[in-house]
Design a protein around this motif. Structure first.
Motif, PDB file in Angstrom:
ATOM      1  N   ARG A  62      -5.009  12.783  -9.032  1.00  0.00           N
ATOM      2  CA  ARG A  62      -4.203  12.550  -7.829  1.00  0.00           C
ATOM      3  C   ARG A  62      -4.995  12.988  -6.587  1.00  0.00           C
ATOM      4  O   ARG A  62      -6.086  13.526  -6.700  1.00  0.00           O
ATOM      5  CB  ARG A  62      -2.898  13.330  -7.936  1.00  0.00           C
ATOM      6  N   ASP A  63      -4.380  12.869  -5.418  1.00  0.00           N
ATOM      7  CA  ASP A  63      -5.134  13.064  -4.171  1.00  0.00           C
ATOM      8  C   ASP A  63      -5.630  14.498  -3.967  1.00  0.00           C
ATOM      9  O   ASP A  63      -4.876  15.460  -4.138  1.00  0.00           O
ATOM     10  CB  ASP A  63      -4.251  12.699  -2.973  1.00  0.00           C
ATOM     11  N   ILE A  64      -6.869  14.579  -3.542  1.00  0.00           N
ATOM     12  CA  ILE A  64      -7.478  15.865  -3.212  1.00  0.00           C
ATOM     13  C   ILE A  64      -6.922  16.375  -1.879  1.00  0.00           C
ATOM     14  O   ILE A  64      -6.618  15.585  -0.987  1.00  0.00           O
ATOM     15  CB  ILE A  64      -9.016  15.716  -3.147  1.00  0.00           C
TER      16      ILE A  64
ATOM     17  N   THR B  78       0.848  -1.184   0.000  1.00  0.00           N
ATOM     18  CA  THR B  78       0.000   0.000   0.000  1.00  0.00           C
ATOM     19  C   THR B  78       0.891   1.244   0.000  1.00  0.00           C
ATOM     20  O   THR B  78       2.105   1.147   0.192  1.00  0.00           O
ATOM     21  CB  THR B  78      -0.900   0.048   1.250  1.00  0.00           C
ATOM     22  N   CYS B  79       0.253   2.400  -0.171  1.00  0.00           N
ATOM     23  CA  CYS B  79       1.063   3.631  -0.193  1.00  0.00           C
ATOM     24  C   CYS B  79       1.753   3.858   1.143  1.00  0.00           C
ATOM     25  O   CYS B  79       2.762   4.560   1.212  1.00  0.00           O
ATOM     26  CB  CYS B  79       0.190   4.832  -0.551  1.00  0.00           C
ATOM     27  N   GLU B  80       1.237   3.265   2.205  1.00  0.00           N
ATOM     28  CA  GLU B  80       1.865   3.402   3.526  1.00  0.00           C
ATOM     29  C   GLU B  80       2.741   2.195   3.855  1.00  0.00           C
ATOM     30  O   GLU B  80       3.104   1.966   5.013  1.00  0.00           O
ATOM     31  CB  GLU B  80       0.795   3.604   4.598  1.00  0.00           C
ATOM     32  N   GLY B  81       3.053   1.378   2.847  1.00  0.00           N
ATOM     33  CA  GLY B  81       4.021   0.300   3.031  1.00  0.00           C
ATOM     34  C   GLY B  81       3.486  -0.947   3.717  1.00  0.00           C
ATOM     35  O   GLY B  81       4.263  -1.775   4.194  1.00  0.00           O
TER      36      GLY B  81
HETATM   37  C1  GLA Z   1      -3.311   7.044  -2.175  1.00  0.00           C
HETATM   38  C2  GLA Z   1      -4.785   7.301  -2.460  1.00  0.00           C
HETATM   39  C3  GLA Z   1      -5.423   7.988  -1.272  1.00  0.00           C
HETATM   40  C4  GLA Z   1      -5.243   7.145  -0.014  1.00  0.00           C
HETATM   41  C5  GLA Z   1      -3.778   6.859   0.204  1.00  0.00           C
HETATM   42  C6  GLA Z   1      -3.551   5.868   1.338  1.00  0.00           C
HETATM   43  O1  GLA Z   1      -2.592   8.232  -2.091  1.00  0.00           O
HETATM   44  O2  GLA Z   1      -4.939   8.052  -3.617  1.00  0.00           O
HETATM   45  O3  GLA Z   1      -6.801   8.233  -1.513  1.00  0.00           O
HETATM   46  O4  GLA Z   1      -5.969   5.948  -0.155  1.00  0.00           O
HETATM   47  O5  GLA Z   1      -3.166   6.324  -0.965  1.00  0.00           O
HETATM   48  O6  GLA Z   1      -2.227   5.573   1.530  1.00  0.00           O
END
Ligand code: GLA
Length: 400
Positions: A222-224, A132-135
């Motif tokens: 990308r993320d809001i 995951t993005c948080e490893g």
């Molecule tokens: C990515 C997603 C976010 C969130 C993070 C969690 O950046 O786009 O919406 O889920 O990962 O790590």
């Protein structure tokens, strides 16, 4: 001739089956979820925008309770989605994902049961990469076992991200489409209906393939972030994507930042535009501590009516005059929803005409201001003074 002797037995069998099925369907239970298979754009709450990795089972239970108790559930917000960081750093001995034992000691099945007990639906997060993005561990090459695990836990919604590594990079190699199709097939094979939210961030134009790959919604960006340049930048990236939206397949400009620091005008702007775009509405704030501006925005029924109605398609930009813009969406009852935007800092006048809005000729028009209530009937221009960073949202019906 002999086969006729089976008819009475067959009739009794059919009767028993019909009665059994009826009894099963009418057994009492919590209120039916509003959007079991996401008939309109999915609505709910997600932990990420406000809480990031700082989550645990008490927090999620509390947010689910608040969703049910605040009127949001009854307005259609049905999913409670636990984003990144719910999973332990290691899979179990059988190779299955498991809940982080420190923060979710009761496990995800128990959490899902709590959510379902409130008449809500349960969502989890994973990623199409190795991590995951948080490893934390993610689902690449574990699609089948993870899908089965999610189904056993009663998951109704999977937010499926596109991170591969600790630093948040995209996976290299296989096209995103294949990875999402693989997870979608694994989810289908479980026999449990699970909404798939494709979070590839827009780089590989998911609006062109995500629905065929099994997605109900797909992130376009990308993320809001809860700031004005990001909200307007995100909006700009939606223009032109309207032709890809359809019932059951929605462009997703990311989760709401309502209640996370925007001022009142910006809040109304953000909420109006996500509704006009038929965007999924995932609240991303702390539901246990909402001020009236936040709850008023999330619960604006007149706007939610716009978000639920596909009408003649997702809203589109009619005019871009720099700081001011006009967006419109035809509704299925023949009215038109309009957003008159002021992206500048001071007050200004923003207007449009009934012809530009696509309304038929009529002697006069009924105008409902979707934030401030009824306006006098008009046969003239639509619009008026709009605050900086603000919006005037109207719904206009031709009078016959
Ligand atoms: C990515 C997603 C976010 C969130 C993070 C969690 O950046 O786009 O919406 O889920 O990962 O790590």
């Amino acid at each position: 001739m002999t086969s006729r002797r089976w008819w009475p037995a067959l009739a009794v069998l059919v009767l028993v089956l019909v009665l059994g099925a009826t009894a099963w369907f009418v057994q009492p239970g919590p209120p039916a979820p509003a959007s079991a298979q996401a008939a309109g754009p999915p609505m709910g709450w997600n932990s990420w925008n406000r809480f990031g990795c700082d989550i645990d089972e008490q927090l999620i239970r509390g947010q689910a309770d608040a969703l049910a108790g605040s009127g949001l559930r009854d307005a259609g917000y049905s999913f409670v989605v636990v984003d990144d960081c719910w999973m332990a750093h290691e899979r179990d001995a059988q190779g299955r994902l498991q809940a982080d034992p420190a923060t979710f000691p009761s496990g995800m099945k128990a959490l899902g049961d709590h959510v379902h007990g409130l008449g809500l639906e349960f969502g989890l997060y994973s990623s199409a990469g190795a991590e995951t993005c948080e490893g934390r561990p993610a689902s690449r090459d574990h699609e089948e076992v993870d899908a089965r695990t999610f189904a056993e836990w009663g998951v109704d919604f999977l937010k499926y991200d596109y991170c591969e590594s600790e630093n948040g990079d995209r996976p290299a190699g296989a096209p995103a489409r294949d990875r999402y199709a693989k997870m979608s097939a694994a989810l289908r094979a479980t026999g449990r209906p699970i909404v798939l939210s494709v979070v590839e961030w827009g780089d590989e134009r998911p609006w062109e393939w995500a629905h065929d790959a099994g997605g109900t919604m797909w992130r376009t960006t990308r993320d809001i972030k809860p700031d004005w340049p990001n909200i307007t930048g995100t909006l700009d990236q939606q223009a032109g994507l309207e032709r890809y939206a359809r019932p059951g397949g929605w462009n997703d400009p990311d989760m709401l930042q309502v209640g996370n620091g925007l001022d009142e005008d910006e809040t109304q702007f953000h909420m109006t535009m996500w509704c006009l775009l038929n965007a999924p509405l995932m609240a991303g704030n702390d539901l246990s501590a909402m001020d009236p501006i936040t709850s008023g925005a999330l619960l604006n029924r007149a706007l939610l009516d716009v978000q639920r109605d596909f009408g003649d398609g997702q809203g589109r930009r009619l005019r871009d005059d720099g700081d001011t813009e006009v967006w419109a969406k035809g509704m299925s009852d023949g009215s038109v929803a309009l957003a008159l935007l002021n992206r500048g800092t001071g007050h200004t006048t923003v207007t449009t005409s009934t012809a530009e809005a696509g309304l038929p000729d009529a002697g006069s028009y009924r105008v409902l201001d979707l934030w401030n209530g009824e306006q006098p009937a008009t046969s003239g221009p639509l619009g008026g003074d709009v605050a900086g960073h603000g919006v005037m949202a109207l719904r206009v019906w031709p009078r016959r």
